[in-house]
Design a protein around this motif. Structure first.
Motif, short mmCIF file in Angstrom:
data_model
loop_
_atom_site.label_atom_id
_atom_site.label_comp_id
_atom_site.label_asym_id
_atom_site.label_seq_id
_atom_site.Cartn_x
_atom_site.Cartn_y
_atom_site.Cartn_z
N ASP A 148 0.64 -1.18 -0.12
CA ASP A 148 0.06 0.07 0.08
C ASP A 148 0.74 1.23 -0.01
O ASP A 148 0.36 2.44 0.27
N GLY A 149 2.12 1.13 -0.17
CA GLY A 149 3.08 2.19 -0.32
C GLY A 149 3.84 2.59 1.27
O GLY A 149 4.65 3.40 1.12
N GLN A 150 3.27 1.99 2.26
CA GLN A 150 3.85 2.49 3.58
C GLN A 150 5.23 1.83 3.56
O GLN A 150 5.63 0.81 3.04
N ARG A 151 6.00 2.85 4.14
CA ARG A 151 7.57 2.54 4.33
C ARG A 151 7.78 1.95 5.76
O ARG A 151 7.24 2.59 6.78
N ILE A 152 8.36 1.09 6.07
CA ILE A 152 8.82 0.70 7.55
C ILE A 152 10.48 0.56 7.67
O ILE A 152 10.99 -0.10 6.83
N TYR A 153 10.93 1.43 8.67
CA TYR A 153 12.20 1.60 8.67
C TYR A 153 12.88 0.65 10.08
O TYR A 153 12.19 0.34 10.67
N PRO A 154 14.20 0.48 9.72
CA PRO A 154 14.68 -0.71 10.75
C PRO A 154 14.62 0.04 11.85
O PRO A 154 15.11 1.18 12.18
N VAL A 155 14.78 -0.94 13.16
CA VAL A 155 14.86 -0.31 14.62
C VAL A 155 16.38 -0.82 14.90
O VAL A 155 16.92 -0.07 16.00
N SER A 156 17.07 -1.55 14.29
CA SER A 156 18.44 -1.87 14.47
C SER A 156 19.06 -2.72 13.40
O SER A 156 18.29 -2.99 12.43
N THR A 157 20.43 -2.25 13.23
CA THR A 157 20.96 -2.89 12.01
C THR A 157 22.45 -3.41 12.42
O THR A 157 22.62 -3.18 13.70
N PHE A 158 23.10 -4.04 11.66
CA PHE A 158 24.36 -4.37 11.95
C PHE A 158 25.37 -3.07 11.96
O PHE A 158 26.18 -3.16 13.15
N CYS A 159 25.29 -2.26 11.21
CA CYS A 159 25.99 -1.07 11.40
C CYS A 159 25.59 -0.16 12.88
O CYS A 159 26.42 0.21 13.50
N SER A 160 24.64 -0.13 13.22
CA SER A 160 23.92 0.62 14.27
C SER A 160 24.41 0.14 15.44
O SER A 160 24.59 0.67 16.43
N ALA A 161 24.29 -1.36 15.43
CA ALA A 161 24.56 -2.14 16.58
C ALA A 161 25.99 -2.61 16.71
O ALA A 161 26.38 -2.55 17.97
N GLU A 162 26.83 -2.63 15.75
CA GLU A 162 28.25 -3.27 15.94
C GLU A 162 29.33 -2.38 15.45
O GLU A 162 30.38 -2.54 16.01
N ARG A 163 28.82 -1.66 14.49
CA ARG A 163 30.07 -0.89 13.79
C ARG A 163 29.45 0.65 13.56
O ARG A 163 29.66 1.11 12.40
#
Length: 202
Positions: free
Chosen positions: A143-158
């Motif tokens: 339906d066009g809605q975007r969902i963004y991450p709450v955590s990633t490899f980059c944000s959590a580890e590097r």
């Protein structure tokens, strides 16, 4: 001893009392007719129907509306891992592959990606700072809605780091999204500025 004319006076009194009783009885009947107990299903304090979600179509015992339409339901995909193995990027030297999608027990979606260097030299990669990083990738629903991450490899580890992959080296990366798309619906994953994988389902 009675006074003369006493029986006539008593009779007049009886007639007057009878008329008063009849009038009062008629008034009581009329009042009950206008202010009787509320009909079944009404709110006694307002005289209006009890709240049942005004404006909503009636629903029968089978859960169908008056027109036979079933209310829309969101089918949550079951937990588990789904193999995908779709290329996100292939520049002829290095590749990024969406290896699998994992639905967690809490209903989140975790995308697992593999970076692999096929070059003869190092492949330099940079992780954004956490704020921009969590706005750099997204799921796009049907339906066009975007969902963004709450955590990633980059944000959590590097977070904010620059590093290099050696020739032939692999890096397992990931992004975790707060909710999984409904089962059976089509969505896409855009991963940073690297590429987009279309036509995904759970």
């Amino acid at each position: 001893m009675e006074k003369a004319g006493s029986p006539l006076r008593k009779r007049l009194i009886e007639i007057v009392v009878g008329v008063i009783v009849a009038v009062l009885g008629a008034m009581v009947v009329g009042w009950l007719g206008l202010n009787g107990p509320p009909a079944s299903g009404q709110d006694a304090s307002t005289g209006q129907g009890a709240s049942t979600g005004q404006g909503a179509p009636p629903v029968d015992a089978a859960g169908e509306g008056a027109a036979g339409e079933r209310p829309a339901t969101r089918r949550t995909p079951g937990p588990g891992s789904r193999p995908v193995n779709r290329l996100v990027m292939d520049d002829g030297v290095n590749t990024v592959t969406l290896a699998r999608l994992e639905v967690t027990r809490s209903g989140r979606l975790k995308a697992h990606l593999v970076y692999q260097s096929h070059s003869t030299g190092p492949w330099t990669l940079t992780c954004p700072a956490p704020g921009p990083d969590l706005q750099s990738s997204h799921l796009k629903l049907h339906d066009g809605q975007r969902i963004y991450p709450v955590s990633t490899f980059c944000s959590a580890e590097r977070p904010g780091e620059t590093f290099a992959l050696r020739p032939g080296e692999k890096l397992n990366s990931w992004g975790e999204f707060p909710t999984a798309p409904p089962a059976g619906t089509v969505f896409s994953l855009t991963w940073y500025n690297i590429g987009t994988v279309e036509g995904l389902t759970l």
